[in-house]
Motif scaffolding. Sequence first.
Motif, mmCIF file in Angstrom:
data_model
loop_
_atom_site.group_PDB
_atom_site.id
_atom_site.type_symbol
_atom_site.label_atom_id
_atom_site.label_comp_id
_atom_site.label_asym_id
_atom_site.label_seq_id
_atom_site.Cartn_x
_atom_site.Cartn_y
_atom_site.Cartn_z
ATOM 1 N N SER A 171 0.970 -1.163 0.044
ATOM 2 C CA SER A 171 0.170 -0.003 0.225
ATOM 3 C C SER A 171 1.013 1.240 -0.033
ATOM 4 C CB SER A 171 -0.964 0.052 1.288
ATOM 5 O OG SER A 171 -0.034 0.045 2.263
ATOM 6 N N ALA A 189 -16.290 4.861 0.017
ATOM 7 C CA ALA A 189 -14.951 4.635 0.487
ATOM 8 C C ALA A 189 -14.745 3.007 0.877
ATOM 9 C CB ALA A 189 -14.749 5.693 1.662
ATOM 10 N N ASP A 215 -14.562 1.052 -2.127
ATOM 11 C CA ASP A 215 -13.108 1.420 -2.784
ATOM 12 C C ASP A 215 -12.020 0.826 -2.082
ATOM 13 O OD1 ASP A 215 -14.380 2.671 -4.682
ATOM 14 O OD2 ASP A 215 -13.896 4.659 -3.879
ATOM 15 N N GLN A 216 -11.895 0.558 -0.799
ATOM 16 C CA GLN A 216 -10.805 0.066 0.028
ATOM 17 C C GLN A 216 -11.045 -1.366 -0.063
ATOM 18 O OE1 GLN A 216 -11.200 1.056 4.224
ATOM 19 N NE2 GLN A 216 -9.386 0.089 4.809
ATOM 20 N N GLU A 239 -8.027 -3.652 -1.450
ATOM 21 C CA GLU A 239 -7.539 -4.847 -0.659
ATOM 22 C C GLU A 239 -7.479 -6.206 -1.753
ATOM 23 O OE1 GLU A 239 -5.608 -6.462 2.440
ATOM 24 O OE2 GLU A 239 -5.876 -4.508 2.116
#
Length: 368
Positions: free
Chosen positions: A52, A306, A309-310, A314
């Motif tokens: 990340s 959000a 999207d996370q 992942e």
Amino acid sequence: MGTNRRQVALLASLVVGVLLPVLVTAGYLYTRAVDQYASTVAFSVRTESMPSPIELIGGIADIPTSGSADADILFAFIRSQEMVETLDARLGLVEMFSRPEGDPVFGFDPTGSIEDLTDYWRRMVEVIYDPGTGLIEVRALAFAPEDARVIATGVMEESARLIDDLSRVARDDTTAFAREELERAVERLKLARERLTRFRSVTQIVDPSADLQGQMGVLGSLEGQLAATLIDADLLRESTRSGDPRLRQAERRIAVIEARIAAERRKLGQGAGGTGGGDYASLLSEFERLAVDREFAEQSYRAALAAHDQAQAEARRKSRYLAAHIRPTLAQSSEHPRRIVLTAMVGFFALCLWALAALVYYSIRDRR
């Protein structure tokens, strides 16, 4: 004389019990057994975690690691009946394995069932798995070099397909909950906006707060005019008679302004004779409730977006793939069946059985 007979019998038993099986085995292996060719492929399941941005800033980067659990699944899958059925439908395993018509020992009976074919598959396809490193090596035997490589290639392709399916399922499981929450947030936001639009269509008011400020300005102006008119009327009462036309006109003006102020106050919900849901107090209360619902729906939508999207990031950050470090090989010479090894094994076990039988016989004979 008896000793010679025993020696002859022992020698005869040695010929029948050891030499004859060795000769039969060697004769079959060298005259009827068809050459077999091996193709080897080796691969491993890798799980590559992309770092990340925070990890990149901190100088921490993930490196590809082996997926031991996936390798265990893959090891069982290669030896499974599903793999045999799939490759038989694709490649025609029965035809490949039943080509040697004169070799009933090493060839496959084409009339056999799928269970027989699976057992034969496990004889012809050897899977070597190292749990420590996660490396899998597959050695496929066939009666033609091309067939062996085709089988090894099919095993690698079906293994890659299985790993892709596992990766896709894991990715869908990771994003499923976030996707459902996002869909609910979208529907909630649509409903809140539709209610607010319906309110504006019915009341013909885009923003009651702005409209209220305008009405308050009108009311303030009327109150200012009323105060000025009252002062003028008081001045007229002090300087004129009671029947003066100017005084009557000032009183009429006062009455009109007061009536207008009362009407404006009723519109604002401040008067005694309000119009129920049509007054500004009710409209403003309803508008604020709808606006709060819309604001909450928008915040929920942003949070769900959000989170979605996370979750997708992942899922993309951790991917599985099949890494082949040995591509399917093409044999140039036959190494199977191992005729010398098989003949020596038959001779060794036959000799051991013969020696054991001779010892038992002489032991029983001596006791008598």
